[in-house]
Design a protein around this motif. Structure first.
Motif, mmCIF file in Angstrom:
data_model
loop_
_atom_site.group_PDB
_atom_site.id
_atom_site.type_symbol
_atom_site.label_atom_id
_atom_site.label_comp_id
_atom_site.label_asym_id
_atom_site.label_seq_id
_atom_site.Cartn_x
_atom_site.Cartn_y
_atom_site.Cartn_z
ATOM 1 N N VAL A 15 0.851 -1.183 0.000
ATOM 2 C CA VAL A 15 0.000 0.000 0.000
ATOM 3 C C VAL A 15 0.891 1.238 0.000
ATOM 4 C CG1 VAL A 15 -1.737 1.323 1.269
ATOM 5 C CG2 VAL A 15 -1.860 -1.184 1.219
ATOM 6 N N LEU B 192 0.660 5.409 0.282
ATOM 7 C CA LEU B 192 -0.195 6.547 0.612
ATOM 8 C C LEU B 192 0.421 7.826 0.078
ATOM 9 C CD1 LEU B 192 -2.603 7.802 2.177
ATOM 10 C CD2 LEU B 192 -1.056 8.030 4.131
ATOM 11 N N CYS C 144 -1.366 -1.077 -4.222
ATOM 12 C CA CYS C 144 -2.531 -0.228 -3.964
ATOM 13 C C CYS C 144 -2.081 1.200 -3.691
ATOM 14 C CB CYS C 144 -3.317 -0.747 -2.765
ATOM 15 S SG CYS C 144 -3.903 -2.443 -2.939
ATOM 16 N N VAL D 184 -3.248 4.773 -2.500
ATOM 17 C CA VAL D 184 -4.345 5.386 -1.744
ATOM 18 C C VAL D 184 -4.131 6.894 -1.688
ATOM 19 C CG1 VAL D 184 -5.533 5.466 0.475
ATOM 20 C CG2 VAL D 184 -4.557 3.304 -0.335
ATOM 21 N N MET E 254 -6.866 3.427 -5.385
ATOM 22 C CA MET E 254 -7.932 3.602 -4.391
ATOM 23 C C MET E 254 -8.084 5.101 -4.145
ATOM 24 S SD MET E 254 -7.013 0.393 -1.864
ATOM 25 C CE MET E 254 -8.640 0.366 -1.109
ATOM 26 N N ASN E 255 -8.818 5.749 -5.069
ATOM 27 C CA ASN E 255 -8.940 7.199 -5.022
ATOM 28 C C ASN E 255 -10.041 7.629 -4.049
ATOM 29 O OD1 ASN E 255 -11.078 6.259 -6.517
ATOM 30 N ND2 ASN E 255 -10.994 7.867 -8.071
ATOM 31 N N SER F 190 -9.958 8.347 -1.083
ATOM 32 C CA SER F 190 -9.870 7.462 0.077
ATOM 33 C C SER F 190 -8.797 7.955 1.051
ATOM 34 C CB SER F 190 -9.528 6.028 -0.361
ATOM 35 O OG SER F 190 -10.525 5.512 -1.214
ATOM 36 N N ARG F 191 -8.929 7.495 2.282
ATOM 37 C CA ARG F 191 -7.952 7.834 3.313
ATOM 38 C C ARG F 191 -7.631 6.602 4.156
ATOM 39 N NH1 ARG F 191 -6.911 13.165 3.791
ATOM 40 N NH2 ARG F 191 -8.506 14.688 3.175
ATOM 41 N N LEU F 192 -6.423 6.606 4.729
ATOM 42 C CA LEU F 192 -6.078 5.589 5.711
ATOM 43 C C LEU F 192 -6.706 5.969 7.051
ATOM 44 C CD1 LEU F 192 -4.044 4.492 3.648
ATOM 45 C CD2 LEU F 192 -2.362 4.357 5.484
ATOM 46 N N VAL G 235 -8.743 1.247 4.939
ATOM 47 C CA VAL G 235 -8.921 2.322 3.965
ATOM 48 C C VAL G 235 -10.399 2.674 3.875
ATOM 49 C CG1 VAL G 235 -8.602 3.038 1.574
ATOM 50 C CG2 VAL G 235 -6.918 1.520 2.655
#
Length: 444
Positions: free
Chosen positions: A214, A216, A239, A241, A317-318, A320-322, A336
């Motif tokens: 992932v 970010l 991924c 994000v 993964m637009n 979107s936030r962690l 996510v």
């Protein structure tokens, strides 16, 4: 090993703290002035660098990544096109000048530009002390006036042994430090992009399988990390994000790029505070959270090819936030949230990479008690002159220059390569002028 002179009897006209591209450019400007002036006419100069050798963002020297600024914005050309420290002189010495010209590009490989920096740094190595971590800077008072600074450093390999050097001026250019979200902690499975290459190398040599990673972030380093991981772990799902709908292209159009011209620094510096903020907001897309269009298109093509082939490893993964990160013994569980619906997905990942950028190191991190001598404006920001010299209390005649951390006064180029050569020339001229004035006053 100590190479620079030490002790209160060896007074430097300027000591540089940090030796990245900015202070390297200053070292060259001062070196060239000394060479042009003849013996005894130059300033006594030294630089202290924590690293054991010159290095600039080594963790992101991806083999095919190119610079985002023209090679003409090297360490010297914008200040003095005739300097033999230019990138073109480097190419000539390396035997690649004709080959580079045949490429018809303004943007060298990042690894090549780093080699250029190392080539230039080697030529002024007599001015630099490596493995010298500055631990304190203390004022030295004579007759009620602070005339000098005592700069204390240590070798990270021998932290108990301290070395003190005295200087009339210091120039702080300690660069940027990785920025992490609140509460984030780095580990064997959680990285920042600043350490990407050697971390990937460690994983590959360990033979540990990577099934999912992932990343970010939505800027250039995020997109480069996604691309690099996608190529280096061909069995893994990657991924990406980010809170945007898609990567935003960098605005490198000719008119927008004029914000990086030396003349733009003058306009920005003299502008009212609200105009400064407007200019900064208008032109963030030239540098912050943006990606080169070529890389955006390359990632888009890769996604489409995978869709055609029925094996989609690259996942955007637009919007979107962690929300949560739980580091376990065998994986990193990343929660996510898809912002439009609030739906959450927990990803069991082998690696989490924060591509969350960098931030300037605070002046207090390196100046300690002399930070209290610096004047601040109504918003508690440092007051910095056009010559990059910090305004200080009336009883301070020793000078503090900054390379970086001055976006509030000098604009977007404060931490960028675009005006490095010009800024070095301005600081060099200021140092010479103030040293000349000091000598005249003493003789009078």
């Amino acid at each position: 090993m100590t190479t620079l002179q030490t002790g209160p009897d060896s007074i430097y006209d300027v000591l540089g703290i940090g030796f990245g591209p900015s202070n390297l450019a200053l070292a060259i400007a001062l070196h060239e002035h000394s060479a042009d002036s003849g013996a005894g006419e130059g300033l006594r100069v030294g630089f202290l660098e924590r690293q054991p050798r010159f290095g600039w963002h080594r963790g992101m020297l991806i083999d095919d990544a190119t610079m985002q600024v023209s090679f003409l914005k090297d360490l010297v050309t914008m200040r003095d096109p005739t300097s033999d420290f230019s990138f073109l002189c480097y190419l000539r010495e390396r035997g690649r000048l004709v080959d580079f010209l045949n490429l018809k590009t303004l943007f060298p490989l990042r690894i090549e530009f780093h080699d250029y920096f190392e080539w230039a740094a080697a030529r002024v190595a007599h001015l630099v002390e490596y493995s010298a971590e500055v631990v304190s800077v203390r004022p030295v008072t004579r007759d009620g006036e602070i005339r000098y600074f005592d700069v204390t450093s240590r070798d990270p390999g021998d932290p108990e042994r301290l070395t003190v050097r005295r200087a009339r001026s210091i120039c702080v250019a300690t660069g940027l430090e990785p920025h992490l979200p609140p509460g984030a902690e780095l580990s064997e499975r959680v990285w920042h992009t600043s350490e990407l290459l050697h971390r990937v190398d460690q994983v590959r040599r360990s033979g540990r399988p990577v099934r999912r990673t992932v990343v970010l972030g939505a800027g250039q380093s995020a997109a480069e990390a996604v691309d690099y991981l996608h190529r280096n772990f061909p069995e893994a799902e990657i991924c990406s994000v980010f809170a945007k709908y898609g990567y935003t292209p960098a605005d490198d159009s000719p008119f927008a790029n004029k914000i990086f011209d030396p003349e733009a620094v003058d306009l920005y510096y003299d502008a009212p505070r609200e105009v400064k903020q407007s200019l900064f907001d208008y032109h963030r897309s030239t540098n912050y959270s943006v990606v080169d269009m070529d890389l955006i298109e390359s990632l888009s093509r890769a996604m489409y090819q995978e869709k055609v082939q029925g094996r989609e490893r690259l996942r955007m993964m637009n919007v979107s936030r962690l929300r949560e990160v739980e580091v376990g013994a065998d994986d990193v569980k990343v929660t996510v949230e898809f912002l439009p619906t609030g739906e959450r997905e927990v990803l069991s990942s082998d690696l989490l990479v924060y591509a969350t950028g960098y931030q300037p190191q605070g002046i207090g991190d390196h100046l300690g008690e002399i930070g209290k001598l610096c004047l601040r404006d109504d918003e508690d920001a440092l007051r910095v002159g056009r010559d990059h010299r910090v305004e200080t209390a009336p009883n301070v005649s020793a000078d503090i220059y900054l390379q970086g951390g001055t976006e509030h006064t000098h604009g977007l180029t404060s931490t960028l390569l675009s005006t490095t050569a010009v800024r070095a020339g301005e600081i060099c001229a200021s140092l010479l002028a103030r040293r000349g004035a000091d000598l005249t006053a003493r003789e009078g």
